[in-house]
Design a protein around this motif. Structure first.
Motif, short mmCIF file in Angstrom:
data_model
loop_
_atom_site.label_atom_id
_atom_site.label_comp_id
_atom_site.label_asym_id
_atom_site.label_seq_id
_atom_site.Cartn_x
_atom_site.Cartn_y
_atom_site.Cartn_z
N GLU A 13 -6.39 -4.53 -3.65
CA GLU A 13 -7.74 -4.00 -3.46
C GLU A 13 -8.56 -4.18 -4.74
O GLU A 13 -9.73 -4.56 -4.68
N ARG A 30 -5.81 -6.53 3.51
CA ARG A 30 -4.54 -5.80 3.52
C ARG A 30 -3.63 -6.41 2.48
O ARG A 30 -3.96 -7.41 1.87
N ALA A 90 -5.50 4.32 -8.36
CA ALA A 90 -5.12 5.74 -8.32
C ALA A 90 -3.70 5.99 -7.83
O ALA A 90 -3.41 7.02 -7.24
N VAL A 91 -2.80 5.05 -8.09
CA VAL A 91 -1.36 5.23 -7.80
C VAL A 91 -0.62 4.96 -9.10
O VAL A 91 -0.95 4.01 -9.81
N TRP A 147 -0.67 -6.24 -0.78
CA TRP A 147 -0.49 -5.62 -2.10
C TRP A 147 -0.74 -6.61 -3.22
O TRP A 147 -0.64 -6.32 -4.37
N THR A 179 6.20 -8.84 -6.14
CA THR A 179 5.29 -7.70 -6.19
C THR A 179 5.76 -6.69 -5.15
O THR A 179 5.94 -7.05 -3.98
N SER A 186 -6.06 1.86 -3.93
CA SER A 186 -4.65 2.27 -3.82
C SER A 186 -3.68 1.12 -4.06
O SER A 186 -2.47 1.33 -4.06
N THR A 187 -4.21 -0.10 -4.21
CA THR A 187 -3.35 -1.26 -4.51
C THR A 187 -4.08 -2.17 -5.49
O THR A 187 -5.32 -2.17 -5.56
N PRO A 224 5.15 -3.13 -2.89
CA PRO A 224 6.20 -3.33 -1.87
C PRO A 224 6.07 -4.69 -1.21
O PRO A 224 4.99 -5.26 -1.15
N GLN A 281 -0.01 6.96 1.97
CA GLN A 281 -0.37 5.57 2.21
C GLN A 281 0.43 4.60 1.35
O GLN A 281 0.97 3.62 1.85
N GLU A 282 0.50 4.87 0.06
CA GLU A 282 1.22 3.96 -0.84
C GLU A 282 2.31 4.65 -1.65
O GLU A 282 2.78 4.09 -2.66
N HIS A 283 2.69 5.85 -1.28
CA HIS A 283 3.78 6.58 -1.95
C HIS A 283 4.84 6.95 -0.92
O HIS A 283 4.50 7.40 0.18
N LYS A 323 -9.47 2.78 -0.19
CA LYS A 323 -8.25 2.47 0.57
C LYS A 323 -8.44 2.66 2.06
O LYS A 323 -7.70 2.11 2.86
N LYS A 361 3.56 -4.10 -12.29
CA LYS A 361 2.13 -4.14 -11.99
C LYS A 361 1.27 -4.12 -13.25
O LYS A 361 0.07 -4.38 -13.18
#
Lengths: 390, 390
Positions: A79, A388, A94-95, A390, B19, A75-76, B21, B329-331, A53, A101
């Motif tokens: 990615e 960049r 890892a989120v 999501w 999707t 993280s997305t 955010p 970052q993503e939370h 990330k 999703k």
């Protein structure tokens, strides 16, 4: 996949040829930082799962991973899609997963990507398991534990919740892959001793949760912990199977404030041009504002507040007492650190400066590519794109 | 120009198809906000030069400009290149020019773009004039005056510096087009009365500087002022020829905190999914962190601190006491406003929420497109791309 986005452009430019503001990456420091964590984790015998990330670049990711295809964390799902298209296919998203999703995650599995996901509550565990069973794909799931009340995750003292979530996954149709803990509080530590304590807490929560699962006859092959400070300073990784870290590749002023690195280790900076000098008022104006530096103020709560970044000469010489103190969208104001004798009149209109970032992830995310500095004197030898979204 | 980047995609989707955010834009509010400033400035008989740095979208820019080709202001040459390729060719690059950018600005002029630029010191004025003369292009230049010590610009009390800069431009080979003032302090005002005072200061600095130039026999056709608060609340624009403003099209929580708008006027929000609920600890976790919300904390110094944004239902109903209080970052972490009786357990895992931004420019810059909400009940009818970079 837009293949152009993964490609490297090879150049040989002077810094003065670049359009400011832009993102610089010092290749030698990057390699040194990568080697530092790799050497450390090798010496303690634990696998690294670099978190991509921070870099969001396949070119850099290949320097970070230890195998051909990983392992790595993201993280997305964007990615995950990008890196797997580039051949990095052993990925942990890892989120904590959400329902919308799940289909994208399953689509990646269906394409052969070795993707695992994270659940941190019973409800989502049931949803993942149900859907996995129905599509005939036992998606691997790690359960997140919350070691510091800072994010999501199951309370590590609530073994009933942990076991219920694990059973929902394991017997419901998913694959229980293990547990994951992230000690986010390590970024707020006041000393290396405190980082060591936080690392031990992170390890203990992960290992004890794994033991709870195994004692109940449940599988737990992966015990995943990590953050850059705890990866670099944890004293024991006993019982841990992998360590995640991301910012270690670049480092930043927050890490320097934690004493995890020196300012001179920071591989990332923003190149800017001085557009005005008010020597009598002791301020200079540069063409880098929050759009290129980010709004991150991660050093504000540290002993040494670095404003929006520390100023360096074009050759990287750090001016520790010249700070970017205010930012507009495309303007930054440089002032001497309060109480210091530093002077802005060492700068001239038209001069180039480099600004060290508070938070590498945030500053890099404002840019579409890295301008890579190589050799001495440094030349811009390549441009590495980053992604960049999501 | 990548033409795809200017095109609109037409859809008919429910919010739940997106999707998270992602960035939402309410079309009806956008039109209402645009009409509000247009009506006001028409009534006082002054030209609007919308600042396109907020929207960074040709589709939206066409709603903002009053003519076919402008006028408009931009904050980067990348914006100037993009908007002029899209037909918006009467542009002011409203950030003090630096030497490396001069060639790009001249290249735009050579392509027929009606671009004007800004200088705020004698040295740069000479450089611009010299280069203009040598390439045979009298580039139009506005001189920036600094009315509040917050950015660049000539001290308005220093008429010698103003006249020297103006003469360097006018006799040196450039075209002296006028003066520009931006009252950045209006964003920190504590009342509408204070905004009115700041607007009057902004106007007075601009008009007096124009008079200084004219009294010395120099031309000053453009007298350009503006910021969203001063554009909406300035009581007099006598002597001003154009007003610049950008954030008025979307509005944000900083503007609502200034009482310049209501929270319900904010056209922009970030759609997120609830990924965890800790009802006993009164927090919820969403999949929108600083990467999608930005790190802007512009309301921190206001009477009502909105954290990283205020939570709304998917239909836009504002929950004024539910805030995003922390971001990774993503939370994002949602908590009730301290002292309020708001409850996070009105939310469920998997719920969609909308987060109102502190600063529209910063939040929008984290995204590549707008998902445009139209009609009642709102549907996503189109996707409007936006640009970034320099």
């Amino acid at each position: 996949l837009d293949v152009a986005k993964t490609e490297e452009t090879v150049l040989d430019l002077d810094l003065s040829s670049l359009t400011t503001p832009c993102l610089l990456l010092e290749e030698a420091k990057l390699h040194r930082n990568i080697d530092r964590l790799r050497t450390r984790l090798s010496s303690v015998g634990v696998q690294l799962r670099p978190h991509l990330k921070t870099v969001k670049s396949a070119r850099i990711a290949r320097l970070l991973i230890s195998g051909e295809t990983g392992p790595a964390a993201v993280s997305t799902l964007r990615e995950a899609e990008y890196f797997s298209d580039c051949g990095i296919r052993d990925l942990l998203y890892a989120v904590a997963l959400s329902v919308p999703k799940l289909e994208r995650a399953l689509a990646l599995r269906a394409r052969g990507v070795e993707l695992s996901v994270v659940a941190d509550n019973l409800e989502m565990a049931r949803t993942i398991a149900d859907r996995s069973r129905r599509v005939g794909c036992r998606i691997p799931v790690l359960i997140e534990l919350d070691c510091d009340g800072r994010r999501g995750g199951i309370d590590p003292h609530d073994s009933d919740a942990l076991l219920a979530t694990a059973r929902a996954l394991s017997t419901g149709g998913a694959e229980l892959r293990g547990v994951m803990v992230h000690a986010g509080q390590s970024y707020a530590a006041r000393s290396i001793a405190e980082i060591e304590e936080i690392a031990e807490l992170e390890r203990r929560v992960a290992v004890q949760s794994a033991q709870t699962l195994r004692a109940a006859g449940l599988p737990c092959p992966l015990v995943s912990v990590g953050s850059t400070p705890t990866a670099l300073f944890g004293r024991s990784f006993t019982g841990v199977t992998e360590v995640r870290a991301g910012v270690y590749a670049f480092f930043d002023l927050v890490m320097a404030g934690l004493k995890v690195c020196q300012a001179s280790d920071i591989a990332l900076s923003v190149l800017a041009t001085v557009i005005d000098i008010k020597a009598d008022e002791r301020r200079a104006v540069i063409d880098a504002g929050w759009m290129s530096l980010s709004r991150d103020r991660g050093t504000a709560a540290q002993d040494v507040d670095c404003g929006y970044g520390i100023v360096c000469a074009p050759d990287g010489t750090v001016y520790p007492d010249l700070l970017v103190t205010e930012v507009n969208q495309e303007h930054g104001i440089i002032r001497p650190r309060p109480g210091s004798s530093a002077r802005v009149d060492r700068l001239r209109v038209g001069d180039l400066v480099r600004i060290l970032p508070n938070h590498a992830c945030a500053t890099a995310s404002q840019h579409d590519c890295y301008h890579v500095l190589t050799g001495t004197p440094a030349r811009v030898r390549s441009v590495w794109p980053r992604i960049r979204g999501w």
